[in-house]
Design a protein around this motif. Structure first.
Motif, PDB file in Angstrom:
ATOM      1  N   ILE A  26       2.520  81.493  13.590  1.00 46.06           N
ATOM      2  CA  ILE A  26       1.915  81.005  12.347  1.00 46.06           C
ATOM      3  C   ILE A  26       0.661  80.214  12.698  1.00 46.06           C
ATOM      4  O   ILE A  26       0.678  79.402  13.635  1.00 46.06           O
ATOM      5  CB  ILE A  26       2.875  80.040  11.613  1.00 46.06           C
ATOM      6  N   LEU A  27      -0.398  80.443  11.945  1.00 49.35           N
ATOM      7  CA  LEU A  27      -1.578  79.578  12.042  1.00 49.35           C
ATOM      8  C   LEU A  27      -1.923  79.090  10.637  1.00 49.35           C
ATOM      9  O   LEU A  27      -2.176  79.897   9.739  1.00 49.35           O
ATOM     10  CB  LEU A  27      -2.783  80.326  12.636  1.00 49.35           C
ATOM     11  N   ASN A  28      -1.895  77.784  10.459  1.00 47.04           N
ATOM     12  CA  ASN A  28      -2.263  77.206   9.175  1.00 47.04           C
ATOM     13  C   ASN A  28      -3.638  76.553   9.292  1.00 47.04           C
ATOM     14  O   ASN A  28      -3.860  75.728  10.189  1.00 47.04           O
ATOM     15  CB  ASN A  28      -1.223  76.154   8.748  1.00 47.04           C
ATOM     16  N   VAL A  29      -4.536  76.930   8.410  1.00 45.25           N
ATOM     17  CA  VAL A  29      -5.877  76.346   8.460  1.00 45.25           C
ATOM     18  C   VAL A  29      -5.856  75.028   7.690  1.00 45.25           C
ATOM     19  O   VAL A  29      -5.649  74.996   6.474  1.00 45.25           O
ATOM     20  CB  VAL A  29      -6.932  77.305   7.888  1.00 45.25           C
ATOM     21  N   SER A  30      -6.011  73.943   8.442  1.00 43.50           N
ATOM     22  CA  SER A  30      -6.107  72.618   7.838  1.00 43.50           C
ATOM     23  C   SER A  30      -7.586  72.260   7.767  1.00 43.50           C
ATOM     24  O   SER A  30      -8.402  73.076   7.335  1.00 43.50           O
ATOM     25  CB  SER A  30      -5.289  71.613   8.658  1.00 43.50           C
ATOM     26  N   SER A  31      -7.941  71.099   8.236  1.00 43.13           N
ATOM     27  CA  SER A  31      -9.321  70.616   8.131  1.00 43.13           C
ATOM     28  C   SER A  31      -9.399  69.304   8.896  1.00 43.13           C
ATOM     29  O   SER A  31      -8.360  68.673   9.153  1.00 43.13           O
ATOM     30  CB  SER A  31      -9.645  70.364   6.655  1.00 43.13           C
ATOM     31  N   VAL A  32     -10.614  68.863   9.225  1.00 50.36           N
ATOM     32  CA  VAL A  32     -10.715  67.490   9.738  1.00 50.36           C
ATOM     33  C   VAL A  32     -10.246  66.503   8.669  1.00 50.36           C
ATOM     34  O   VAL A  32      -9.834  65.393   8.976  1.00 50.36           O
ATOM     35  CB  VAL A  32     -12.148  67.161  10.228  1.00 50.36           C
ATOM     36  N   GLY A  33     -10.282  66.951   7.404  1.00 49.16           N
ATOM     37  CA  GLY A  33      -9.711  66.150   6.314  1.00 49.16           C
ATOM     38  C   GLY A  33      -8.194  66.070   6.387  1.00 49.16           C
ATOM     39  O   GLY A  33      -7.570  65.327   5.621  1.00 49.16           O
ATOM     40  N   GLY A  34      -7.578  66.823   7.279  1.00 45.83           N
ATOM     41  CA  GLY A  34      -6.132  66.718   7.514  1.00 45.83           C
ATOM     42  C   GLY A  34      -5.804  65.673   8.560  1.00 45.83           C
ATOM     43  O   GLY A  34      -4.626  65.398   8.826  1.00 45.83           O
ATOM     44  N   LEU A  35      -6.852  65.094   9.159  1.00 44.29           N
ATOM     45  CA  LEU A  35      -6.652  64.097  10.223  1.00 44.29           C
ATOM     46  C   LEU A  35      -7.284  62.750   9.891  1.00 44.29           C
ATOM     47  O   LEU A  35      -6.880  61.728  10.428  1.00 44.29           O
ATOM     48  CB  LEU A  35      -7.255  64.614  11.539  1.00 44.29           C
ATOM     49  N   TYR A  36      -8.306  62.782   9.025  1.00 39.67           N
ATOM     50  CA  TYR A  36      -9.045  61.563   8.683  1.00 39.67           C
ATOM     51  C   TYR A  36      -9.082  61.400   7.176  1.00 39.67           C
ATOM     52  O   TYR A  36      -9.072  62.382   6.442  1.00 39.67           O
ATOM     53  CB  TYR A  36     -10.468  61.621   9.260  1.00 39.67           C
ATOM     54  N   GLY A  37      -9.171  60.166   6.718  1.00 42.30           N
ATOM     55  CA  GLY A  37      -8.989  59.884   5.298  1.00 42.30           C
ATOM     56  C   GLY A  37     -10.167  60.125   4.388  1.00 42.30           C
ATOM     57  O   GLY A  37      -9.988  60.329   3.190  1.00 42.30           O
ATOM     58  N   ALA A  38     -11.371  60.094   4.958  1.00 35.85           N
ATOM     59  CA  ALA A  38     -12.535  60.140   4.066  1.00 35.85           C
ATOM     60  C   ALA A  38     -13.248  61.476   4.075  1.00 35.85           C
ATOM     61  O   ALA A  38     -14.307  61.601   3.475  1.00 35.85           O
ATOM     62  CB  ALA A  38     -13.523  59.037   4.460  1.00 35.85           C
TER      63      ALA A  38
END
Ligand code: ADP
Length: 255
Positions: A139-151
């Protein structure tokens, strides 16, 4: 030797942007691609590009905000190709940087449906299938740098993309130890795709808002950059990589 020779792969959001680049790249490496998008003309164009180049792909029109349709999509891989080796949950939408105060319930529902519920529904079906296969699955789920940082996105987007990473790690922790299913997340930074063009709200928006939020003014990535990172994670070269988040952001979050 092709890196995904004969692997049966589903990718959502493959009609445009990085999903399209990934679908094309995966097919170049020998995958049999069930390419899905909600936009019929776009997904047909993706599949035409693949098949014109001699690759194997089938077009699927699914809106991933519809649970029953997602279930049908996942099982379609088995119907078309007899198995399911790789699932890439890529379809996603932005939230125009709405804050916790300005995000409406409609924004919250829509962003969470497409960015988090859809991967959950798809993984549920895919992991069930992969668990029955002797070779398991990826499985590969595309997250984002927004999945690691709040702003690095609005409230709903950041919550959804953090959720995707949690879901991914839980799958890795639950099924990885059995050696059945590997699950990883990709965290793209700023990429030149439509999701950025779709950011239209003047209320803090666009490149300047991203730079203000992240303090980054470096280069943007391309769909091909993401496809190369994704290819590694879904290939057997990453067979010991499980529950990881690969940040591909040109150094933005290292800034
Ligand atoms: P990015 O590549 O940056 O994620 P794009 O907007 O270029 O952004 O690509 C996102 C893709 O996801 C598009 O092809 C779009 O049609 C697709 N997509 C968006 N929402 C859905 C949905 N609900 N169901 C299926 N596909 C979707």
């Amino acid at each position: 030797m092709a890196r995904l020779a004969n692997k049966v792969l589903i990718i959502t959001g493959a009609g445009n942007g990085m999903g399209k680049a990934m679908a094309i790249r995966f097919a170049q490496e020998g995958a049999k691609v069930l390419a899905s998008d909600r936009d019929e003309a776009w997904i047909n164009a993706t599949v035409k590009e693949i098949t014109d180049a001699g690759g194997t792909a089938v077009a699927d029109v699914t809106d991933v905000s519809d649970e029953a349709a997602v279930k049908t999509l996942i099982h379609r891989a088995v119907k078309e190709f007899g198995r399911l080796d790789i699932l890439v949950n890529n379809a996603g939408i932005p939230d125009n940087f709405k804050t916790v105060v300005t995000a409406t319930d409609e924004t919250w529902d829509r962003v969470l449906k497409i960015n988090l519920y859809a991967p959950f529904w798809a993984c549920r079906e895919a992991v069930s299938i992969m668990n029955t296969q002797s070779s398991g699955g990826v499985i590969l789920n595309v997250s984002s740098v927004g999945g690691l940082y709040g702003a690095l996105g609005g409230a709903a987007y950041v919550a959804s993309k953090h959720g995707v990473i949690g879901l991914t790690k839980n799958i890795a922790a639950t099924y990885g130890v059995q050696g059945k299913v590997r699950a990883n997340a990709l965290a793209p930074g700023t990429i030149q795709t439509n999701i950025r063009a779709a950011i239209t709200d003047p209320d803090p928006m666009g490149d300047q808002a991203l730079r203000d939020a992240g303090g980054y003014s470096g280069p943007q990535g391309t769909g091909e950059d993401m496809a190369n990172a994704a290819l590694y994670l879904v290939s057997d070269e990453a067979k010991f990589v499980n529950g990881a988040v690969l940040v591909a952001d040109g150094g933005w979050t290292a800034y």
